[in-house]
Design a protein around this motif. Structure first.
Motif, mmCIF file in Angstrom:
data_model
loop_
_atom_site.group_PDB
_atom_site.id
_atom_site.type_symbol
_atom_site.label_atom_id
_atom_site.label_comp_id
_atom_site.label_asym_id
_atom_site.label_seq_id
_atom_site.Cartn_x
_atom_site.Cartn_y
_atom_site.Cartn_z
ATOM 1 N N ARG A 8 -0.321 12.017 -9.389
ATOM 2 C CA ARG A 8 0.990 11.466 -9.069
ATOM 3 C C ARG A 8 1.738 12.384 -8.121
ATOM 4 O O ARG A 8 1.504 13.582 -8.081
ATOM 5 C CB ARG A 8 1.795 11.193 -10.319
ATOM 6 N N GLY A 25 12.226 1.357 -9.899
ATOM 7 C CA GLY A 25 11.339 1.377 -11.058
ATOM 8 C C GLY A 25 10.102 0.524 -10.862
ATOM 9 O O GLY A 25 9.072 0.745 -11.506
ATOM 10 N N GLY A 28 7.452 2.963 -9.079
ATOM 11 C CA GLY A 28 6.877 4.069 -9.838
ATOM 12 C C GLY A 28 7.696 4.352 -11.072
ATOM 13 O O GLY A 28 8.481 3.511 -11.517
ATOM 14 N N ASN A 29 7.552 5.541 -11.622
ATOM 15 C CA ASN A 29 8.275 5.935 -12.829
ATOM 16 C C ASN A 29 9.498 6.762 -12.452
ATOM 17 O O ASN A 29 9.359 7.838 -11.875
ATOM 18 C CB ASN A 29 7.386 6.770 -13.748
ATOM 19 N N HIS A 31 12.125 9.342 -13.063
ATOM 20 C CA HIS A 31 12.187 10.504 -13.943
ATOM 21 C C HIS A 31 13.625 10.977 -14.133
ATOM 22 O O HIS A 31 14.010 11.384 -15.228
ATOM 23 C CB HIS A 31 11.332 11.631 -13.371
ATOM 24 N N LEU A 42 11.484 10.098 -8.568
ATOM 25 C CA LEU A 42 10.509 9.227 -9.177
ATOM 26 C C LEU A 42 9.102 9.683 -8.859
ATOM 27 O O LEU A 42 8.872 10.392 -7.872
ATOM 28 C CB LEU A 42 10.741 7.779 -8.759
ATOM 29 N N TYR A 43 8.177 9.305 -9.733
ATOM 30 C CA TYR A 43 6.767 9.617 -9.554
ATOM 31 C C TYR A 43 6.037 8.350 -9.149
ATOM 32 O O TYR A 43 6.239 7.293 -9.744
ATOM 33 C CB TYR A 43 6.154 10.155 -10.848
ATOM 34 N N ASP A 45 1.993 6.854 -7.621
ATOM 35 C CA ASP A 45 0.561 7.149 -7.580
ATOM 36 C C ASP A 45 0.251 7.858 -6.262
ATOM 37 O O ASP A 45 0.562 7.347 -5.184
ATOM 38 C CB ASP A 45 -0.219 5.842 -7.688
#
Length: 79
Positions: A8, A25, A28-29, A31, A42-43, A45
């Protein structure tokens, strides 16, 4: 059976509108969200980063996107 962990990549996404930033969102995620400085960390891939970053930059509420430099930092320290 081996489990492959996806690599990531962290992104700091500077935004104009924090409500609209929630839609990140889907990319990705999320944070962390800074209300005072108006950025979202955000993280995503790491393998899809070359396609995802231009898509994020084209969003109307995004001012700039910065990649995390954590991979380039030395994590082994010698005394």
């Amino acid at each position: 059976m081996s489990i492959e962990i996806a690599e990531r990549l962290g992104l700091a996404v500077w935004v104009k509108d924090l409500k609209a930033a929630r839609s990140l969102g889907r990319m990705g995620n999320i944070h962390y969200v800074s209300k005072r400085l108006k950025y979202v960390f955000l993280y995503i891939d790491g393998r899809k980063a070359d396609r995802m970053i231009p898509r994020i930059e084209r969003m109307p509420f995004v001012t700039r996107v910065e990649r995390s430099l954590r991979r380039e930092l030395a994590t082994e320290f010698h005394s």
